[in-house]
Design a protein around this motif. Structure first.
Motif, PDB file in Angstrom:
ATOM      1  N   ARG A 185      -4.446  69.146  99.478  1.00 45.88           N
ATOM      2  CA  ARG A 185      -4.223  68.591 100.421  1.00 45.88           C
ATOM      3  C   ARG A 185      -5.255  67.534 100.522  1.00 45.88           C
ATOM      4  O   ARG A 185      -4.459  66.207 101.504  1.00 45.88           O
ATOM      5  CB  ARG A 185      -4.984  69.496 101.633  1.00 45.88           C
TER       6      ARG A 185
ATOM      7  N   ARG B  14       0.595  65.571 103.261  1.00 50.53           N
ATOM      8  CA  ARG B  14      -0.150  66.559 103.974  1.00 50.53           C
ATOM      9  C   ARG B  14       1.449  67.326 104.412  1.00 50.53           C
ATOM     10  O   ARG B  14       2.004  67.188 104.258  1.00 50.53           O
ATOM     11  CB  ARG B  14      -0.964  66.207 105.318  1.00 50.53           C
ATOM     12  N   THR B  15       0.718  68.962 104.918  1.00 51.58           N
ATOM     13  CA  THR B  15       1.564  69.764 105.159  1.00 51.58           C
ATOM     14  C   THR B  15       1.662  70.160 107.138  1.00 51.58           C
ATOM     15  O   THR B  15      -0.052  69.872 107.246  1.00 51.58           O
ATOM     16  CB  THR B  15       1.811  71.274 104.200  1.00 51.58           C
TER      17      THR B  15
ATOM     18  N   PRO C 206       2.047  73.279 109.612  1.00 51.89           N
ATOM     19  CA  PRO C 206       1.736  74.577 109.880  1.00 51.89           C
ATOM     20  C   PRO C 206       3.986  74.618 109.759  1.00 51.89           C
ATOM     21  O   PRO C 206       4.774  74.331 109.824  1.00 51.89           O
ATOM     22  CB  PRO C 206       1.326  75.143 111.364  1.00 51.89           C
TER      23      PRO C 206
ATOM     24  N   ASN D 237       5.373  75.315 106.653  1.00 52.95           N
ATOM     25  CA  ASN D 237       6.471  74.907 105.909  1.00 52.95           C
ATOM     26  C   ASN D 237       6.369  76.114 105.036  1.00 52.95           C
ATOM     27  O   ASN D 237       5.063  77.021 104.082  1.00 52.95           O
ATOM     28  CB  ASN D 237       5.003  73.699 105.012  1.00 52.95           C
ATOM     29  N   ARG D 238       7.248  76.160 104.629  1.00 54.54           N
ATOM     30  CA  ARG D 238       7.728  77.945 103.773  1.00 54.54           C
ATOM     31  C   ARG D 238       7.266  78.380 102.308  1.00 54.54           C
ATOM     32  O   ARG D 238       6.877  78.950 101.584  1.00 54.54           O
ATOM     33  CB  ARG D 238       8.372  78.802 104.075  1.00 54.54           C
TER      34      ARG D 238
ATOM     35  N   SER E 264       2.024  75.485 100.225  1.00 54.73           N
ATOM     36  CA  SER E 264       2.260  74.666 100.650  1.00 54.73           C
ATOM     37  C   SER E 264       0.976  74.600 101.682  1.00 54.73           C
ATOM     38  O   SER E 264       0.544  74.014 102.607  1.00 54.73           O
ATOM     39  CB  SER E 264       3.335  74.143 101.710  1.00 54.73           C
ATOM     40  N   SER E 265      -0.350  75.819 101.938  1.00 51.71           N
ATOM     41  CA  SER E 265      -0.704  76.398 102.854  1.00 51.71           C
ATOM     42  C   SER E 265      -2.174  75.549 102.487  1.00 51.71           C
ATOM     43  O   SER E 265      -2.166  75.216 101.182  1.00 51.71           O
ATOM     44  CB  SER E 265      -0.971  77.709 103.421  1.00 51.71           C
ATOM     45  N   TYR E 266      -2.970  75.281 103.308  1.00 52.54           N
ATOM     46  CA  TYR E 266      -4.984  74.653 103.133  1.00 52.54           C
ATOM     47  C   TYR E 266      -5.568  75.151 104.033  1.00 52.54           C
ATOM     48  O   TYR E 266      -5.185  74.957 105.098  1.00 52.54           O
ATOM     49  CB  TYR E 266      -4.386  73.491 102.332  1.00 52.54           C
TER      50      TYR E 266
END
Length: 615
Positions: free
Chosen positions: A438, A450-451, A453, A455-456, A460-462
């Motif tokens: 990130r 950045r990603t 919420p 994004n599947r 990609s999550s942080y």
């Protein structure tokens, strides 16, 4: 009835046409705003350049309030320190009104007021407001409000304001309310007819039609900022009421249903929430920004103070958000309904630790519109809070402006990664033996990808952290990691300079001194430069529109032996920032600042520079 006072016949031989100041003195809550704006709009519709300033108390009802109209055939919009014409409807302040008048000025006063002994160099016109009102069919519960329209009619006759334009202005205000229009215009007509029959003009002031407002509009900065934000794709605003910022979110509430409702489904494509306090407002707005929405709020100095901790989080966690700071006089509660430029140093370095916020500073209502959408772009491009510094004078008052321009470039979301984007980024990083993080600076410009919420894509999550973190959003207290992260945030601001609004640079042939300013001081400075030139003092001018400073700023200072930094605060905050940023040039800077709650005037600026240049 007091007879009309005669000055001299010579006063009529040198008329003042379309170049003077009118002030209406009334009581807060008396309903005078509609009457005063009617005069402003009528003059505008006559083609005469005008600006309107409301000077009002920080209470709901009962204290003195003033509305000032600057009439200027040359298009000057800044404040004048003296009035030529005063309409007095307040017993408590009538002596003050007389003191504000120029020699030979005009005092129109309601004759139910107890008129004290007046200066012998002014013209007095009594207005039998109550008597005229009693002869009209006005419902008792609104009689006091409609009475204000009587002085509109009397003033129109005295100054030769076109009654058809007055009626057009009333029609603009009352829209389809024909009965209200007829009743108010009837009061205007009654005042006009009475003045025509009973007053003998003994003053030199009048207006005449022009065509100088064709292609222009009248607008206030807060409404312009709201519209600009909407056209910039704003999706969420959390806000809490505070003077003088409240009318900005109120304008959002007015215009969003018209402009951002899906035609097919009838559903709103936005959310606006009045929070329980400023902390909740900024918390909601930052949460929306983190969630991928274009988010903004509006406040003033005390509210911005409360938002500081949350904005420090957004700065370090790199969450895009826009805050409009419509400045008023501080410190503390200060003067809630007076204008100032006293939040600049606080806003730029807001929060503890090493923070530095991007600042945009509009100088006109047209720029308020432009910066409304541009601030959202910059916030998302650089994943950071952007503070837009307006003030009461610009935000709440009425200004002559060219129509707003639709954004001339597509919305810029910056480095947002969706599922389809991830593969390309991973391929780039695989070559380097890295994976996406990130806070990883892939492009060397300080701005990570950045990603949001939703994004599947796996990976990609942080975890969004306000505590120490590494490039992958993992918790870290490693000294080198901390230093590298803060250095990257600083680099990001350097990169942002390339897209920030450049200063406005206006040259004058053979100018030896410079003037630097920002924001709403622009109209006064523009006029002062013309006044100075007539006195043989020629100036170049730089209006700063963004922080951090771009390269044009030190270049301007270097080109002049001395540069006056003009601003509306006590300590010279813009000069302080220039001194910090360019210490080698500090000796060439001269502070020229004033804070009394009123906008600067061209006369004050001119006098100050003339005195200093003679020393």
């Amino acid at each position: 009835m007091t007879p009309v006072q005669v000055i001299t016949d010579e006063s009529l031989s040198a008329p003042y046409v379309n170049d003077f100041c009118i002030t209406f003195s009334t009581v807060n809550g008396s309903g005078s705003a509609t009457a005063n704006l009617t005069v402003l709009r009528a003059l505008f519709k006559m083609g005469i350049p005008v600006s309107g300033r409301n000077i009002f108390p920080s209470n709901i009802k009962g204290l003195p309030t003033w509305f000032t109209i600057r009439v200027s055939e040359q298009g000057y919009l800044g404040r004048l320190e003296k009035d030529a014409v005063v309409v007095a409807m307040n017993q408590k302040t009538i002596l003050e009104e007389a003191d504000w008048l120029v020699n030979g000025g005009v005092l129109l006063y309601a004759d139910h007021l107890d008129l004290p002994r007046m200066r012998d160099d002014i013209v007095l016109y009594p207005m039998p407001i109550k008597k005229i009102s009693s002869e009209l069919e006005i419902p008792r519960q609104i009689r006091t409000y409609v009475e204000n329209m009587i002085y509109v009619g009397i003033l129109a006759q005295v100054l030769e304001i076109d009654l058809s334009k007055v009626k057009e202005a009333l029609a603009y205000h009352f829209k389809e309310k024909h009965s209200a229009l007829d009743m108010n215009y009837g009061a205007v007509r009654a005042g006009f007819d009475w003045a025509a029959e009973n007053l003998v003009k003994k003053d030199p002031y009048r207006v005449a039609p022009m065509n100088a407002t064709e292609g222009y509009i009248l607008a206030d900065g807060n409404s312009a900022a709201a519209l600009g934000s909407i056209y910039g794709g704003m999706q969420f605003s959390g806000w809490y009421p505070i003077t003088p910022a409240t009318s900005l979110p109120e304008a959002l509430i007015e215009y969003l249903p018209l402009l951002r409702t899906d035609e097919e489904t009838g559903k709103a494509s936005y959310a606006i929430v009045q929070a329980e306090d400023e902390l909740s407002a900024i918390g909601m707005t930052i949460g929306a920004g983190w969630g991928g929405l274009r988010a903004m709020t509006a406040t003033s100095g005390p509210g911005l103070s409360l938002m500081a901790e949350y904005l420090g989080l957004a700065y370090y966690a790199e969450v895009p958000v826009v805050v409009w700071d419509v400045q008023r006089v501080g410190p503390s509660t200060g003067l809630p309904t007076r204008s100032a430029q006293g939040d600049l140093t606080f806003a730029h370095f807001m929060g503890h630790g090493d923070t530095q916020f991007i600042i945009l500073i509009p100088g006109s209502v047209r720029e308020c519109f432009e910066f409304g959408w541009r601030a959202l772009d910059i916030a998302e491009e650089f994943q950071t809070p952007v503070i837009v510094m307006s003030d009461l004078d610009l935000g709440m008052n009425h200004w002559l402006s060219k129509p707003f321009e639709y954004p001339d470039e597509p919305i810029k979301r910056g480095k947002v990664l969706w599922e389809k984007d991830f593969e390309a980024i991973e391929e780039r990083l695989n070559v380097l033996g890295k994976k996406w993080g990130r806070y990883l600076d892939i492009d060397g410009d300080g701005v990570p990808y950045r990603t949001v919420p939703g994004n599947r894509r796996i990976g990609s999550s942080y975890f969004a952290r306000g505590t120490g973190h590494d490039d992958y959003a993992g918790y870290s207290e490693d000294p080198e990691t901390w230093k590298r992260g803060l250095d990257r945030l600083s680099l990001k601001l350097e990169t942002a300079k390339e897209v920030l609004p450049k200063p406005v640079d206006e040259k004058m042939e053979k100018a030896e001194i410079g003037i630097i300013t920002s924001g709403s001081t622009y109209p006064a400075v523009e006029e002062a430069r013309d006044l100075l030139a007539k006195k043989g003092i020629r100036t170049d001018y730089l209006r700063i529109r963004a922080l951090p400073f771009t390269d044009e700023v030190p270049a301007f200072i270097c080109n002049h032996e001395k540069t006056y930094v003009i601003e509306t605060n006590r300590d010279g905050q813009l000069k302080q920032l220039l001194t910090l940023e360019f210490p080698d040039l500090a000796r060439d800077l001269r502070k020229l600042s004033k804070i009394d709650g009123m906008p600067l005037s061209a006369a004050w600026i001119t006098d100050q520079i003339v005195v200093k240049e003679r020393d």
